[in-house]
Design a protein around this motif. Structure first.
Motif, mmCIF file in Angstrom:
data_model
loop_
_atom_site.group_PDB
_atom_site.id
_atom_site.type_symbol
_atom_site.label_atom_id
_atom_site.label_comp_id
_atom_site.label_asym_id
_atom_site.label_seq_id
_atom_site.Cartn_x
_atom_site.Cartn_y
_atom_site.Cartn_z
ATOM 1 N N LEU A 55 81.350 53.842 44.718
ATOM 2 C CA LEU A 55 82.012 53.445 43.475
ATOM 3 C C LEU A 55 81.148 53.731 42.249
ATOM 4 O O LEU A 55 81.660 54.184 41.219
ATOM 5 C CB LEU A 55 82.384 51.968 43.518
ATOM 6 C CG LEU A 55 83.548 51.604 44.424
ATOM 7 C CD1 LEU A 55 83.679 50.097 44.533
ATOM 8 C CD2 LEU A 55 84.833 52.229 43.936
ATOM 9 N N VAL A 56 79.849 53.503 42.348
ATOM 10 C CA VAL A 56 78.951 53.791 41.223
ATOM 11 C C VAL A 56 78.926 55.279 40.941
ATOM 12 O O VAL A 56 79.041 55.714 39.789
ATOM 13 C CB VAL A 56 77.532 53.241 41.498
ATOM 14 C CG1 VAL A 56 76.535 53.770 40.486
ATOM 15 C CG2 VAL A 56 77.541 51.732 41.495
ATOM 16 N N TYR A 58 81.217 57.452 41.696
ATOM 17 C CA TYR A 58 82.538 57.816 41.182
ATOM 18 C C TYR A 58 82.667 57.467 39.703
ATOM 19 O O TYR A 58 83.212 58.238 38.914
ATOM 20 C CB TYR A 58 83.622 57.101 41.999
ATOM 21 C CG TYR A 58 85.022 57.392 41.528
ATOM 22 C CD1 TYR A 58 85.649 58.583 41.857
ATOM 23 C CD2 TYR A 58 85.717 56.475 40.749
ATOM 24 C CE1 TYR A 58 86.937 58.854 41.420
ATOM 25 C CE2 TYR A 58 86.998 56.739 40.304
ATOM 26 C CZ TYR A 58 87.604 57.928 40.647
ATOM 27 O OH TYR A 58 88.866 58.199 40.208
ATOM 28 N N CYS A 59 82.164 56.309 39.316
ATOM 29 C CA CYS A 59 82.271 55.883 37.917
ATOM 30 C C CYS A 59 81.381 56.696 36.988
ATOM 31 O O CYS A 59 81.704 56.872 35.812
ATOM 32 C CB CYS A 59 81.923 54.412 37.786
ATOM 33 S SG CYS A 59 83.162 53.324 38.498
ATOM 34 N N LEU A 60 80.263 57.182 37.486
ATOM 35 C CA LEU A 60 79.315 57.907 36.641
ATOM 36 C C LEU A 60 79.444 59.416 36.740
ATOM 37 O O LEU A 60 78.671 60.143 36.128
ATOM 38 C CB LEU A 60 77.880 57.482 37.002
ATOM 39 C CG LEU A 60 77.554 56.002 36.842
ATOM 40 C CD1 LEU A 60 76.138 55.726 37.291
ATOM 41 C CD2 LEU A 60 77.779 55.552 35.422
ATOM 42 N N ARG A 61 80.425 59.922 37.461
ATOM 43 C CA ARG A 61 80.532 61.360 37.735
ATOM 44 C C ARG A 61 80.877 62.206 36.514
ATOM 45 O O ARG A 61 80.531 63.372 36.473
ATOM 46 C CB ARG A 61 81.548 61.611 38.833
ATOM 47 C CG ARG A 61 82.981 61.482 38.373
ATOM 48 C CD ARG A 61 83.967 61.525 39.506
ATOM 49 N NE ARG A 61 85.332 61.567 39.029
ATOM 50 C CZ ARG A 61 85.984 60.572 38.484
ATOM 51 N NH1 ARG A 61 85.390 59.416 38.326
ATOM 52 N NH2 ARG A 61 87.236 60.712 38.079
ATOM 53 N N ASN A 62 81.530 61.654 35.530
ATOM 54 C CA ASN A 62 81.991 62.447 34.390
ATOM 55 C C ASN A 62 81.130 62.271 33.142
ATOM 56 O O ASN A 62 81.580 62.566 32.039
ATOM 57 C CB ASN A 62 83.444 62.088 34.045
ATOM 58 C CG ASN A 62 84.399 62.582 35.112
ATOM 59 O OD1 ASN A 62 84.146 63.595 35.751
ATOM 60 N ND2 ASN A 62 85.484 61.859 35.313
ATOM 61 N N GLU A 74 76.851 53.946 29.668
ATOM 62 C CA GLU A 74 76.976 53.773 31.111
ATOM 63 C C GLU A 74 75.662 53.325 31.739
ATOM 64 O O GLU A 74 75.621 52.399 32.550
ATOM 65 C CB GLU A 74 77.453 55.069 31.777
ATOM 66 C CG GLU A 74 78.889 55.422 31.468
ATOM 67 C CD GLU A 74 79.063 56.226 30.192
ATOM 68 O OE1 GLU A 74 78.089 56.356 29.421
ATOM 69 O OE2 GLU A 74 80.177 56.720 29.965
ATOM 70 N N SER A 77 74.678 49.759 30.847
ATOM 71 C CA SER A 77 75.508 48.811 31.590
ATOM 72 C C SER A 77 75.072 48.721 33.046
ATOM 73 O O SER A 77 74.998 47.619 33.609
ATOM 74 C CB SER A 77 76.978 49.215 31.505
ATOM 75 O OG SER A 77 77.393 49.236 30.164
ATOM 76 N N THR A 99 80.635 45.089 32.888
ATOM 77 C CA THR A 99 81.873 45.574 32.288
ATOM 78 C C THR A 99 81.951 45.191 30.815
ATOM 79 O O THR A 99 82.314 46.013 29.964
ATOM 80 C CB THR A 99 83.092 45.010 33.042
ATOM 81 O OG1 THR A 99 82.993 45.385 34.419
ATOM 82 C CG2 THR A 99 84.389 45.536 32.465
ATOM 83 N N TYR A 102 79.558 47.372 28.818
ATOM 84 C CA TYR A 102 80.083 48.724 28.650
ATOM 85 C C TYR A 102 81.194 48.755 27.608
ATOM 86 O O TYR A 102 81.205 49.607 26.717
ATOM 87 C CB TYR A 102 80.588 49.266 29.989
ATOM 88 C CG TYR A 102 81.231 50.618 29.867
ATOM 89 C CD1 TYR A 102 80.453 51.756 29.640
ATOM 90 C CD2 TYR A 102 82.605 50.773 29.962
ATOM 91 C CE1 TYR A 102 81.039 53.003 29.520
ATOM 92 C CE2 TYR A 102 83.192 52.003 29.841
ATOM 93 C CZ TYR A 102 82.401 53.116 29.618
ATOM 94 O OH TYR A 102 82.987 54.347 29.496
#
Length: 110
Positions: A55-56, A58-62, A74, A77, A99, A102
């Protein structure tokens, strides 16, 4: 696309049955006095951390490191989540504060 009542009812029944079945399977397989297999114990210990790592990532991929703010909101946070989790050992508090941090950073500073 128009969905009539019978289609919606059938869909709801199928989804409810599948949800109930997936929640009942562990009790049917491992309920009572049965010994839990080592593989299941291992997966129970390893999967929560593995899922959190996925999940981490996935959240930081972009994150765009070539444009301002270079992922600063990001990473600040994530750092807050790590510090709060280390100090308080409370996952819910860590998630809420991370959250909030962020959202505050992207709405006010970045």
């Amino acid at each position: 696309m128009i969905i009539d009542f019978s289609d919606a009812a059938v869909t709801l029944i199928v989804v409810s049955l599948m949800t109930g079945l997936t929640r009942a399977i562990p009790y049917l397989l491992f309920g009572g006095k049965k010994e839990i297999p080592e593989t299941v114990v291992y997966l129970g210990n390893m999967l929560p951390a593995s899922i959190m790592i996925i999940l981490v990532v996935y959240c930081l991929r972009n994150i765009d490191f070539s444009a301002f703010p270079f992922g600063l909101a990001e990473f600040l946070s994530v750092a807050l989540v790590i510090v709060v989790q280390y100090l308080k050992k409370n996952s819910l508090l860590s998630i809420i504060l991370g959250t909030a941090c962020y959202m505050l950073l992207i709405r006010t500073i970045f």
